[in-house]
Write an enzyme that holds these catalytic residues in place. Structure first.
Site, PDB file in Angstrom:
ATOM      1  N   GLY B 102       0.846  -1.285  -0.023  1.00 44.95           N
ATOM      2  CA  GLY B 102       0.031  -0.043   0.057  1.00 44.95           C
ATOM      3  C   GLY B 102       0.737   1.309  -0.019  1.00 44.95           C
ATOM      4  N   ILE B 126      -7.030  -2.692   0.079  1.00 48.23           N
ATOM      5  CA  ILE B 126      -8.315  -3.016  -0.024  1.00 48.23           C
ATOM      6  C   ILE B 126      -9.318  -1.739  -0.407  1.00 48.23           C
ATOM      7  CG2 ILE B 126     -10.130  -3.493   1.825  1.00 48.23           C
ATOM      8  CD1 ILE B 126      -9.318  -5.891   0.684  1.00 48.23           C
ATOM      9  N   ASP B 127      -8.786  -0.528   0.299  1.00 47.88           N
ATOM     10  CA  ASP B 127      -9.736   0.526   0.278  1.00 47.88           C
ATOM     11  C   ASP B 127      -9.680   1.342  -1.049  1.00 47.88           C
ATOM     12  OD1 ASP B 127     -10.082   0.158   2.886  1.00 47.88           O
ATOM     13  OD2 ASP B 127      -8.805   1.404   3.581  1.00 47.88           O
TER      14      ASP B 127
END
Lengths: 341, 341, 341, 341
Positions: B102, B126-127
């Site tokens: 990330g 994921i976001d």
């Protein structure tokens, strides 16, 4: 004369399949008419009726929830009671009531039946804790949802080397935890029937971790550590007698992390366990129960309910379902326990 | 010379498909050899290597988690830093690193790249909050899991006439809430980008309830009421500045219930959103990213990462992904907001 | 002395959970060692052994298929027979065999057991057609997959106003069709146990269509029209005695379309019914069977197998499972038939 | 003045979400009224109208199929044509038509638009073969269903050491095969855009088998061996010019089995690919398209349709979607091909 149907208590996947089974069979075989009571006993007492014919039950067996609505209203409270109910039935040309509900509903149904009211029943509980039936509909769906969730938790646990705790439903009995934990290969299953020490839990967690596994702990919401007494949940206390906010899973997480040094995360599955599309198992069971309870009503076997025994739908008096919760027996726990750690 | 691969930060469904895509393509087209670093940057610094060949990546694209393990270790901390990493690479005959991670990972990768280390990257969150890519793998799976859960919550909400709150991931951005809420037909979607008043939320809930619907409220974990300041979550405070234990969903439930009189229940989906089998969308995206980043490494385009633009996999410098989170733009929120209430 | 395990015949979801249950319990409680035979009886006869310890069964209970492989090899054919098997067992320090298989396997196991070989068994059939057990593992998964497929077929049928035919597994018995058809709300369920006339089928299809429904017809692969004799399937003949290529579903589609004028489409679910992740029901059942058969082997109850009776795992001699297929009884068909049309 | 909506051609998961998106936005923002045409253009020509308000679209975005029904009726055939349609619109107070359909529908819509009729459109195709849009709704769901089926086929293939063939939709383009095959880790993906020799297929199958894998071959229904000409499918001929009954998958199975000696089984996924609950991806895309097309109608942009470009919904003239199918480009096939064998 019409038959009235009500669903009462918490919802369970399969309620609509029961309704559909009864209505379709009644309509096709006997030209029987039906009416629904809105939101459980409340609809009876407040005389809130819903049309319930072939059209209304079309395609509903795969829908979660209940098209009739449900509530926890007790038929003896407020303006309720046998006389009120008898009056509502008579005024609306309703011969009998099919009550689909849990232990509370069945207990009330029995009292009303003892008071002479024409009631038959279908047992309902996500928790599978009703005696006199091998399984209740909704249980299989709840176990499947919990198992799917645990399959997911395991991969994220493995990726991080974490201990994952999954808290499932089961305030008084551990059936959902037992079955979903067994299906998901849990390293510990903690259920209300078996108070367990923190030392034992730590041993299981450590053992799994030592073999390179990310430990998965499944816990029923009603589980108690051996240091907790039965009133801890009611009083909202944690293992140390302090007020707590989260569930038992969230209480255990920091305790396990502190004792083992393994990062630990709790997930409370919550309401997703009781909603949505029922499994095929629950749809078949619920449909069969619905068709069978219709026969009970048609043959005026008041005070009785349908149940599953092996592969058969049988008839039992309400009292067989009451009095004692069907808890996880010791041999079933011992069987699962072999796999712990 | 081998290529080393690491996965860093929170896990996301699709990590294994990225790894497999890179390794399979490298093996088949170039006879390229690979090695894995265990648990992200920690494996680099502590020189923990894993074999990573065709055999190891067999059948893994449908597995959640990451076969390499992951951690939040920062490569500059402790014994880390460019010199240590260069030393590990040289001693182990590793030419370059493919870092899958990330924003933190990509920022570190950029610093290392600036220090002359041969690094390429794959964005992971994921976001879906990384700029420079249309979507990140894992996001689609998380949205699907959240949507499935909401489909379930709705039927139980309908059965009881309850307001159901679903709290989903998203500390800084509301993408998961926006998409899952839109897919599930939510009556309100509350995201970090849009501070909202309790009055507005009540209006949406009441409006849905007035039309006979059981209101569904979807809320990102990082959402703030307009009365809360940005530090409430960090400081663990509720809307009234008091310490709170549960998430924002659990904070909102009693507030909504009190204001509307509608029974309200919150469910925090938690870790199940990031584990388990990836959707086909994420598997395809991740596989393509893995194959493309292999080309980056083979052609020595250090300091670059792969990204999705429309239907194409493109190459962008690390810095394009850094600096600014990709938040939900106003027009996307407005688009969804039309459906609220 | 080691215990050898084999899986034989068609695969069924749950095979791996049986293996894991036996191995884990044996390992943990008795330090028992195991070995796998590759691809069923073939692995015995050809002495192809696989290591089978705690490591090998890790995480497999949710995997479809069988880690041991399977085949339809008959242990009496070729170089097989009791003497050969005895020799292989002795040479490899194997005390007994746990055979997991269908009727053919259990019949062979019985013959070998009669010949003095130390064999215990676990019944396996997707079709649920083995007597002496309430259900076999794999059946629930097959029913769930078929039901999911039918849920999909219904929406496309509704959109087009088509009659949809779903052909499911079941060469000799109709259990999968009965349960999935009931769960999916089929308008006709056609099973091998009940020869049915085309007139009757047309009546059901027309009745559903007249009520505005898109008819759903579920048919077992072994179903016969009343005009067909029992050898039509073996001989590959259609209803008119002509050679046919497709299955019974594809044969019925044009016949229904011609008679009713309703566009009709057949889908043969095929192999997807037996693969993939088992349901939680099947995982629990299979795990319990695996743990129980281990006890049979440990206590040297040769010639016996485990079975499900109600909620209990019981022990029965092989012969109880043989001789007669467990067909759908008339009362179960009549129960479902009420819902047809 | 009302807006009329129709769905035409084969059904696709997401149709209902489009309808709901348009109706909800119109109702809430503009008090716009709507009406549905039953079964596509047929409902226009035969003046069969359905009420279509907020109540009708309640909860439908997760339902497969289309609440309006669909057909393949051509608006120019029979009593149709611009004049007839204009007459129906006027008599029913309908200002414009939102046509949701595939290439045929869009071509007809363009002709009608050229004739002065007020029409806007939404592209629909399971196959993802419409130019001018990155993806069409329904495609993601079809790919997911196919991938799930392949995940199941693989475990049964592995258990038996079989080659499994999965035939998926795609008469003219291979998008579903490409994506599902990539997601499932297929060893060969055979698409209409790429004629391939049997020798090449055998090489891929053998290569996978030699490495101990059970080969998975994914084939679009419209694939042709290099020895077949483009009319083989239309004429129903097999690779040898003989009449054939089954699809291409069933044709390939015995050919592969004969050449490799590996037991080979074909499964045709068929209609299950297009029915049932849409994925969250398709629900979001369809909802956004529905809301956007409503704006097209409100702003009288006749002759235009909505489309997806990157993450944006854009507007394009009908002709951009016509003329040329969006086939799988060579570089996407080459990208996937690296993983074959």
């Amino acid at each position: 004369m019409r038959i009235g149907i009500l669903t009462s208590g918490g919802d369970a996947p399969g309620l609509n399949a029961v309704i559909r089974g009864a209505v379709l069979k009644g309509d096709k075989m006997y030209n029987q008419e039906f009416v629904g009571f809105r939101s459980g006993w409340r609809g009876v007492i407040e005389e809130e009726l819903l049309p319930l014919g072939r059209h209304e039950v079309r395609g509903i067996s795969k829908q979660g929830g209940t098209i009739l609505g449900t509530s926890r209203t007790n038929p003896f409270e407020g303006n309720g009671g046998p006389d009120r109910i008898r009056e509502v039935l008579e005024r609306n040309d309703i011969e009998s009531i099919i009550a689909i509900g849990g232990e509370g509903t069945l207990a009330a149904a029995r009292r009303l039946s003892d008071a002479g009211l024409p009631i038959v029943g279908v047992p309902k509980t996500i928790d599978n804790d009703i005696s006199a039936t091998d399984y209740t509909f909704g249980f299989d769906t709840a176990v499947q949802i919990a198992t799917d969730a645990m399959d997911r938790l395991r991969t994220t646990g493995d990726a991080h080397g974490r201990c994952m705790i999954a808290e499932v439903m089961g305030r008084h009995v551990g059936w959902i935890a037992l079955h979903s934990g067994m299906a998901a290969g849990a390293h510990a299953i903690l259920i209300p029937e078996q108070k367990t020490s923190m030392d034992q839990i730590i041993e299981w967690v450590t053992s799994a971790s030592d073999r390179g596994r990310a430990p998965l702990v499944v816990v029923s919401e009603g589980f108690l550590l051996d240091t907790m007494d039965d009133t801890h949940h009611e009083r909202g206390l944690d293992a140390f007698g302090r007020p707590r906010l989260g569930g038992i899973g969230e209480m255990l997480a920091p305790m396990i992390e502190e004792r083992t040094g393994i990062e630990t995360r709790a997930t409370t599955l919550g309401h997703i366990q009781r909603g949505g599309t029922p499994t095929s198992y629950d749809r078949v069971l619920a449909t069969r129960l619905g068709m069978s309870v219709l026969e009970l009503a048609r043959t005026k076997q008041w005070g009785k309910m349908v149940a599953l025994r092996g592969t058969d739908i049988i008839t039992v008096p309400f009292e067989d379902a009451l009095g004692q919760l069907k808890t996880v027996p010791q041999h079933r726990y011992d069987e699962a326990r072999v796999l712990f750690g």
